[in-house]
Design a protein around this motif. Structure first.
Motif: not given
Length: 461
Positions: A122-133, A154-159, A198-204
């Motif tokens: 997923m893009p950093d905009a969705l995994s980190k920038t939006v959560p910060i906001w 998201p634990p699968n994208a951010v340690s 909340i995060w959604v990808t094509q794997e969800s």
């Protein structure tokens, strides 16, 4: 005995030919045809997400709009992936995205759509920038409720380590938002609950639900593209993040034009597609009308070119910023009209520094020579022909916004009244506050860094 692969020896010319063939294959896989088909495939997934969650779709620009048919698009957001890059983890005081709060509050959440390049989940905009906001707004709007202050990533994208480092910076982001002196009570009226990503990808696994969450408004971060781990050639033409980097492949095609002609574009043979795209883009440019001006601050309006001044009342001062460099002595066309030629792109942004003194003097002369229709002129009243200043540039979002920012600092006082005789001595903090107000009124504005540097240099020089 059979020859093994390791025993095969190719000439340097053969190796060169193989390299060229591989390059040609990669180029063909990244063709406009494959990109548009990949966009359509990913857009179908986005539509499924919208149906499953029953929330409005928000395009994270620039590429999010490719994946949302215009009829389904509820708005735009501007969360930058670079703000979420490792070690950056910024909260943008320029891109506040406060326009989303009305949509979120009215619909119990929203779906923010974006994509990312090959290999990333997923893009950093969705995994980190939006959560910060989300976290910063929760702490500012619900300061008395510590239970709302947690950072979610998201634990699968951010340690865990990166999560902790991001969280350690949240207090400084909270302070930077408070320093803008925004009306927080107004924002609190828009949201009754905190925000939670909340995060959604094509794997969800998509499970249809229109659930109203009791404890939070869901901000659903939808990565539209399917994750590709190998090369493009292994995916049968599918391209992850096909809508990104449009300057390298789109030939001027934009999401609205694509969706208006999607069936024709997707059914056209690949060799004929570039010519069709150029034709559609050309016809769109020819049909383009002057955009309606957008008010960005009291008395200040911006728009894209062309600028229609024939029907402007005497109380309107118009400044057109053109991409052809012209001599300042030719800029003033009448007491109401100034046509400024500063060049293109970064050159224009740099030349803006030397143009701003001329523009400022022109506007001041206009205001001094134009009678006030109402001695207690208030931008919120309906006085006949109130004075206004209209600035237009090629996009209506860059140079014109920079000029509006400079004029807001120079001729409009803290009470929102015209005051052309204001003293100088602006600070970065003061300019940042004024910029945040413009961006709140006009979220689509996109002044470049070079433009803002020119404005800062002019105001603080």
């Amino acid at each position: 005995m059979a020859t093994t692969t390791s025993e095969l020896v190719f000439s340097s010319q053969a190796n060169h030919n193989f390299s060229r063939i591989l390059s040609d294959l990669k180029r063909s896989n990244l063709s406009i045809t494959n990109r548009l088909r990949s966009v359509r495939e990913d857009a179908d997934f986005v539509s499924e997400v919208a149906a499953a969650f029953g929330r409005p779709l928000i395009a994270n620009e620039r590429c999010g709009s490719w994946y949302i048919p215009p009829a389904m698009k509820a708005g735009s957001a501007y969360f930058k992936s670079t703000d979420g890059h490792t070690g950056q983890w910024r909260f943008s005081t320029r891109r506040l995205n406060l326009n989303l709060l009305d949509i979120i509050g009215s619909n119990d959440g929203c779906i923010i759509v974006d994509s990312t390049r090959r290999g990333k989940r997923m893009p950093d905009a969705l995994s980190k920038t939006v959560p910060i906001w989300c976290c910063v707004l929760n702490r500012v709007l619900f300061p008395e409720t510590p239970g709302f202050h947690e950072l979610y990533t998201p634990p699968n994208a951010v340690s865990q380590s990166e999560h902790a480092q991001i969280e350690s910076r949240i207090p400084e982001h909270v302070a930077s938002l408070k320093a803008l002196d925004i009306n927080l009570d107004d924002l609190r009226h828009r949201l009754k609950k905190p925000l939670r990503p909340i995060w959604v990808t094509q794997e969800s696994q998509l499970v249809p639900t229109d659930e109203i969450f009791d404890d939070f408004h869901p901000v659903i971060c939808c990565t539209s593209s399917r994750r590709v781990l190998g090369g493009e050639m292994s995916e049968g033409g599918y391209i992850q993040g096909a809508g990104d980097d449009t300057e390298n492949w789109a030939l001027g095609l934009t999401p609205p034009v694509f969706w208006r002609h999607a069936d024709a574009l997707l059914s056209t043979p690949a060799p004929d597609l570039p010519d069709l795209v150029r034709s559609l883009v050309s016809n769109t440019d020819a049909d383009k009308d002057a955009a309606s001006p957008r008010q960005v601050a009291p008395y200040l309006f911006v728009s894209s070119l062309p600028l229609t001044t024939s029907s402007s009342p005497p109380s309107t001062c118009a400044i057109a910023i053109y991409s052809k460099t012209t001599d300042p002595s030719s800029w003033v066309k009448s007491p109401q009209l100034m046509e400024v030629g500063v060049g293109k792109h970064k050159v224009a942004s740099r030349n803006l520094r030397s143009a701003l003194p001329h523009i400022s003097d022109f506007v001041r002369q206009f205001l001094e020579g134009t009678p006030d229709p109402n001695p207690s002129e208030d931008p919120s009243t309906n006085s006949p022909e109130p004075r206004r200043i209209l600035i237009a540039c090629e996009t209506g979002k860059d140079i014109s916004v920079g000029v509006a920012l400079a004029l807001l600092c120079q001729i409009v006082d803290s009470e929102g009244r015209l005051n052309p005789q204001q003293s100088s001595g602006h600070t970065k903090s003061d300019i940042r506050v004024k910029l945040s107000r413009i961006m709140t009124n006009f979220p689509e504005a996109n002044p470049s860094r070079t433009t803002l540097q020119s404005v800062n240099s002019f105001l603080m020089g």
